[in-house]
Design an enzyme around this catalytic site. Structure first.
Site, PDB file in Angstrom:
ATOM      1  N   GLU A  95       0.988  -1.140   0.020  1.00 47.61           N
ATOM      2  CA  GLU A  95       0.112   0.043   0.063  1.00 47.61           C
ATOM      3  C   GLU A  95       0.718   1.410   0.147  1.00 47.61           C
ATOM      4  O   GLU A  95       1.799   1.485   0.443  1.00 47.61           O
ATOM      5  CB  GLU A  95      -0.945  -0.019   1.166  1.00 47.61           C
ATOM      6  CG  GLU A  95      -2.034  -1.155   1.156  1.00 47.61           C
ATOM      7  CD  GLU A  95      -3.116  -1.210   2.154  1.00 47.61           C
ATOM      8  OE1 GLU A  95      -3.964  -1.571   2.111  1.00 47.61           O
ATOM      9  OE2 GLU A  95      -2.515  -0.872   3.255  1.00 47.61           O
ATOM     10  N   CYS A 108       3.788   8.513   1.121  1.00 47.13           N
ATOM     11  CA  CYS A 108       4.225   7.520   2.153  1.00 47.13           C
ATOM     12  C   CYS A 108       3.956   6.343   1.173  1.00 47.13           C
ATOM     13  O   CYS A 108       3.211   5.710   0.871  1.00 47.13           O
ATOM     14  CB  CYS A 108       3.124   7.599   3.151  1.00 47.13           C
ATOM     15  SG  CYS A 108       3.379   6.020   4.567  1.00 47.13           S
ATOM     16  N   CYS A 115       5.775  -7.387   6.901  1.00 46.75           N
ATOM     17  CA  CYS A 115       6.921  -6.795   7.747  1.00 46.75           C
ATOM     18  C   CYS A 115       7.363  -7.978   8.703  1.00 46.75           C
ATOM     19  O   CYS A 115       6.622  -8.893   9.317  1.00 46.75           O
ATOM     20  CB  CYS A 115       6.457  -5.677   8.567  1.00 46.75           C
ATOM     21  SG  CYS A 115       7.762  -4.968   9.546  1.00 46.75           S
ATOM     22  N   CYS A 119       5.776  -5.310  15.588  1.00 43.66           N
ATOM     23  CA  CYS A 119       5.426  -4.134  16.766  1.00 43.66           C
ATOM     24  C   CYS A 119       3.973  -4.389  16.847  1.00 43.66           C
ATOM     25  O   CYS A 119       3.091  -4.692  16.130  1.00 43.66           O
ATOM     26  CB  CYS A 119       5.780  -3.050  15.958  1.00 43.66           C
ATOM     27  SG  CYS A 119       7.399  -2.605  15.454  1.00 43.66           S
ATOM     28  N   CYS A 122       0.934  -2.126  15.418  1.00 43.12           N
ATOM     29  CA  CYS A 122       1.113  -1.837  14.101  1.00 43.12           C
ATOM     30  C   CYS A 122       0.373  -3.118  13.103  1.00 43.12           C
ATOM     31  O   CYS A 122       0.667  -4.093  13.714  1.00 43.12           O
ATOM     32  CB  CYS A 122       2.501  -1.699  13.503  1.00 43.12           C
ATOM     33  SG  CYS A 122       2.527  -1.519  11.876  1.00 43.12           S
ATOM     34  N   GLY A 166       6.673  -2.482   6.008  1.00 44.41           N
ATOM     35  CA  GLY A 166       7.798  -3.020   5.955  1.00 44.41           C
ATOM     36  C   GLY A 166       9.061  -2.218   6.555  1.00 44.41           C
ATOM     37  O   GLY A 166       8.703  -1.030   7.090  1.00 44.41           O
ATOM     38  N   GLU A 167      10.154  -2.842   6.871  1.00 42.43           N
ATOM     39  CA  GLU A 167      11.124  -2.106   7.551  1.00 42.43           C
ATOM     40  C   GLU A 167      12.183  -1.672   6.427  1.00 42.43           C
ATOM     41  O   GLU A 167      13.206  -2.527   6.057  1.00 42.43           O
ATOM     42  CB  GLU A 167      11.813  -2.867   8.741  1.00 42.43           C
ATOM     43  CG  GLU A 167      13.149  -2.697   9.300  1.00 42.43           C
ATOM     44  CD  GLU A 167      13.160  -1.055   9.684  1.00 42.43           C
ATOM     45  OE1 GLU A 167      12.140  -0.584  10.359  1.00 42.43           O
ATOM     46  OE2 GLU A 167      14.066  -0.451   9.239  1.00 42.43           O
ATOM     47  N   SER A 198      11.961   5.790   7.729  1.00 43.73           N
ATOM     48  CA  SER A 198      11.848   5.517   8.798  1.00 43.73           C
ATOM     49  C   SER A 198      12.075   4.205   9.367  1.00 43.73           C
ATOM     50  O   SER A 198      11.831   3.259   8.678  1.00 43.73           O
ATOM     51  CB  SER A 198      10.232   5.863   9.361  1.00 43.73           C
ATOM     52  OG  SER A 198       9.616   5.481  10.428  1.00 43.73           O
ATOM     53  N   SER A 221      11.400   5.148  14.944  1.00 44.03           N
ATOM     54  CA  SER A 221      10.147   4.906  15.701  1.00 44.03           C
ATOM     55  C   SER A 221      10.495   4.546  16.991  1.00 44.03           C
ATOM     56  O   SER A 221      10.953   3.431  17.484  1.00 44.03           O
ATOM     57  CB  SER A 221       9.306   3.730  14.815  1.00 44.03           C
ATOM     58  OG  SER A 221       8.930   4.164  13.845  1.00 44.03           O
ATOM     59  N   LEU A 222      10.426   5.518  17.919  1.00 42.42           N
ATOM     60  CA  LEU A 222      10.849   5.178  19.405  1.00 42.42           C
ATOM     61  C   LEU A 222       9.885   4.584  20.169  1.00 42.42           C
ATOM     62  O   LEU A 222       9.960   3.624  20.946  1.00 42.42           O
ATOM     63  CB  LEU A 222      11.473   6.739  19.862  1.00 42.42           C
ATOM     64  CG  LEU A 222      12.242   6.834  21.339  1.00 42.42           C
ATOM     65  CD1 LEU A 222      13.307   5.770  21.403  1.00 42.42           C
ATOM     66  CD2 LEU A 222      12.403   8.019  21.536  1.00 42.42           C
ATOM     67  N   HIS A 223       8.930   5.363  20.492  1.00 35.96           N
ATOM     68  CA  HIS A 223       7.422   5.187  21.228  1.00 35.96           C
ATOM     69  C   HIS A 223       7.671   4.766  22.637  1.00 35.96           C
ATOM     70  O   HIS A 223       6.723   4.581  23.403  1.00 35.96           O
ATOM     71  CB  HIS A 223       6.883   3.744  20.499  1.00 35.96           C
ATOM     72  CG  HIS A 223       6.636   4.170  19.104  1.00 35.96           C
ATOM     73  ND1 HIS A 223       6.252   5.287  18.523  1.00 35.96           N
ATOM     74  CD2 HIS A 223       6.672   3.276  18.121  1.00 35.96           C
ATOM     75  CE1 HIS A 223       6.435   5.176  17.048  1.00 35.96           C
ATOM     76  NE2 HIS A 223       6.627   3.993  16.768  1.00 35.96           N
ATOM     77  N   ASN A 297      -3.223   5.267  16.115  1.00 34.68           N
ATOM     78  CA  ASN A 297      -4.368   4.922  15.287  1.00 34.68           C
ATOM     79  C   ASN A 297      -4.907   3.542  15.350  1.00 34.68           C
ATOM     80  O   ASN A 297      -4.132   2.753  15.392  1.00 34.68           O
ATOM     81  CB  ASN A 297      -4.134   5.136  13.908  1.00 34.68           C
ATOM     82  CG  ASN A 297      -3.598   6.312  13.281  1.00 34.68           C
ATOM     83  OD1 ASN A 297      -4.261   7.569  13.692  1.00 34.68           O
ATOM     84  ND2 ASN A 297      -2.341   6.800  12.834  1.00 34.68           N
ATOM     85  N   CYS A 340      -0.844   6.020   9.667  1.00 33.93           N
ATOM     86  CA  CYS A 340       0.399   5.130  10.206  1.00 33.93           C
ATOM     87  C   CYS A 340      -0.078   3.750  10.712  1.00 33.93           C
ATOM     88  O   CYS A 340      -0.901   4.100  11.764  1.00 33.93           O
ATOM     89  CB  CYS A 340       1.259   6.029  10.942  1.00 33.93           C
ATOM     90  SG  CYS A 340       2.064   7.037  10.524  1.00 33.93           S
TER      91      CYS A 340
HETATM   92  N1  SAH Z   1       9.362  -0.116   9.928  1.00 32.46           N
HETATM   93  C1  SAH Z   1       9.456   1.344   9.909  1.00 32.46           C
HETATM   94  C2  SAH Z   1       8.457   1.831   8.995  1.00 32.46           C
HETATM   95  C3  SAH Z   1       6.937   1.872   9.054  1.00 32.46           C
HETATM   96  S1  SAH Z   1       6.142   2.225  10.311  1.00 32.46           S
HETATM   97  C4  SAH Z   1       9.387   1.876  11.344  1.00 32.46           C
HETATM   98  O1  SAH Z   1       9.054   1.211  12.376  1.00 32.46           O
HETATM   99  O2  SAH Z   1       9.487   3.136  11.220  1.00 32.46           O
HETATM  100  C5  SAH Z   1       5.902   4.109  10.093  1.00 32.46           C
HETATM  101  C6  SAH Z   1       5.423   4.830  11.432  1.00 32.46           C
HETATM  102  O3  SAH Z   1       4.040   4.286  11.677  1.00 32.46           O
HETATM  103  C7  SAH Z   1       6.198   4.408  12.486  1.00 32.46           C
HETATM  104  O4  SAH Z   1       6.503   5.483  13.260  1.00 32.46           O
HETATM  105  C8  SAH Z   1       5.361   3.369  13.244  1.00 32.46           C
HETATM  106  O5  SAH Z   1       5.823   3.416  14.614  1.00 32.46           O
HETATM  107  C9  SAH Z   1       4.032   4.093  13.247  1.00 32.46           C
HETATM  108  N2  SAH Z   1       2.826   3.586  13.344  1.00 32.46           N
HETATM  109  C10 SAH Z   1       2.614   2.000  13.543  1.00 32.46           C
HETATM  110  N3  SAH Z   1       1.469   1.556  13.840  1.00 32.46           N
HETATM  111  C11 SAH Z   1       0.620   2.931  14.272  1.00 32.46           C
HETATM  112  C12 SAH Z   1      -0.268   3.183  14.854  1.00 32.46           C
HETATM  113  N4  SAH Z   1      -1.312   1.920  14.992  1.00 32.46           N
HETATM  114  N5  SAH Z   1      -0.831   4.472  15.174  1.00 32.46           N
HETATM  115  C13 SAH Z   1       0.220   5.290  14.850  1.00 32.46           C
HETATM  116  N6  SAH Z   1       1.326   5.288  14.260  1.00 32.46           N
HETATM  117  C14 SAH Z   1       1.594   3.936  14.107  1.00 32.46           C
END
Ligand code: SAH
Length: 355
Positions: A95, A108, A115, A119, A122, A166-167, A198, A221-223, A297, A340
């Site tokens: 997508e 995007c 992937c 995570c 996601c 994907g990563e 990212s 993507s720290l979180h 999201n 995202c």
């Molecule tokens: N694998 C890469 C790129 C894909 S994710 C990475 O991890 O960065 C792209 C962004 O979307 C990342 O910051 C990810 O953490 C965020 N993301 C994933 N799931 C999400 C969700 N449910 N709500 C908001 N952001 C999300």
């Protein structure tokens, strides 16, 4: 020759393409012309190559294929975000999204089918990683989304983010080659400054980016800025913990002179307290960075909830007060699962528009 036996012409370098023409008994210059059609003019049909004569076009068709991606369906969100499933030549689906804003048009794009990182928050993380995208499949997404920007909004594409499926750093070579086609004057000629890759945090590859002297931007993507919490939501943290990723980022910033972006999804009752903000501050202080606080999201599994907006604002204000550039990013395209983390090839029949 059947299509399966033919070579994908876009897997050839300029030198190889020129050589193929010389071997045919033609001029190397013809190879250059075809290369231009492929990468500068984004041709996906040999017959579109109008300065190439019919005999040569037939020879090209006999020997080569162009395995372009195809738009499967296209959905337009209430806020103008456009999402599409792209069908790959071997049947897989990825997508891509266009996110329009007043001052920018952002594409995007995906880097892998599925992937491998799982995570927990996601939607793509629930899919198996099937394969890496090729450089031309990455390039094609940009070309198609660029077309929507013009067609729907009359504006050029300004930014590209590798935040689809994907990563990207686990498909390192192809992502870099794809970006090369997008940025080089022989390709789309877009600026590297407007591209952000990212990553969930693959330390070794972050260092490699620095060693390779890349010009594009990097986001992490720290979180969670605490290993125990990050382990819970991002299994990759077990092998690439905060110390390792932090060190790799410092190395990256030193070598490239760039600032990185931290993406931080605020989850209700998980990572949005003052203590969490303090931990994020400590982590951020050691690295030239800015922080994007992202709204969660929903992916439909009910495991996480989005944090309270007031708490998000306080969290952000705390970072700002302490000298970190921090912004809250409200999500876009949620009604069509284009935001995202929502990309998982879920089919939505409503709001479906045909190409
Ligand atoms: N694998 C890469 C790129 C894909 S994710 C990475 O991890 O960065 C792209 C962004 O979307 C990342 O910051 C990810 O953490 C965020 N993301 C994933 N799931 C999400 C969700 N449910 N709500 C908001 N952001 C999300």
């Amino acid at each position: 020759m059947t299509d399966i036996q033919k070579v994908d012409i876009r897997s050839l370098s300029l030198t190889q393409l020129k050589e193929a023409f010389v071997q045919k008994g033609d001029k190397a210059f013809r190879g250059q012309q075809v290369y231009e059609w492929l990468w500068k003019k984004s041709a996906i049909d040999f017959d579109a190559m109008s300065n190439i004569n019919l005999e040569t076009r037939n020879w090209l068709k006999e020997k080569f294929v162009i395995q372009a991606i195809k738009v499967e369906d296209k959905q337009v969100s209430n806020d103008g975000t456009i999402k599409s499933g792209f069908r790959l030549h071997d049947g897989f689906l990825v997508e891509g999204v266009l996110i329009p804003a007043d001052d920018r048009m952002t594409a995007c794009v995906s880097s892998q089918v599925g992937c491998s990182l799982t995570c927990k928050f996601c939607a793509t993380g629930t899919m198996e990683r099937m394969r890496n995208l090729t450089p031309d499949e990455i390039y094609d997404q940009v070309v198609l989304i660029k077309g929507w920007a013009m067609q729907h909004y009359g504006k050029p594409l300004t930014n590209i983010v590798f935040m689809g499926m994907g990563e990207p750093l686990l498909n390192y070579a192809n992502v870099l080659k794809g970006i090369e086609k997008i940025t080089s004057p022989e390709g789309l000629g877009m600026s590297s400054d407007r591209i952000t890759v990212s990553t969930a945090g693959i330390s070794k590859m972050i260092k490699k980016l620095a060693d390779d002297g890349v010009k594009f931007n990097l986001a992490l993507s720290l979180h969670a800025a605490n290993d125990i919490k990050r382990d819970q939501i991002m299994p990759i943290n077990e092998s690439n913990n905060l110390k390792a990723v932090g060190e790799a980022l410092k190395y990256f910033c030193n070598k490239t002179g760039k600032r990185v972006t931290f993406e931080y999804i605020a989850f209700n009752n998980f990572n949005e307290s003052l203590k969490d903000a303090k931990e994020l501050l400590d982590f951020s202080k050691q690295i030239p960075c800015k922080v994007n606080i992202i709204e969660y999201n929903p992916t439909g599994d009910g495991k996480f909830e989005k944090a309270d907006s007031k708490k998000i604002d306080q969290f952000c204000a705390y970072l700002e007060r302490n000298g970190i550039i921090a912004r809250v990013r409200r999500s876009r395209g949620k009604d069509i699962d284009a935001a995202c983390g929502q990309l998982a090839n879920k089919k939505h029949d409503e709001a479906l528009v045909n190409e």
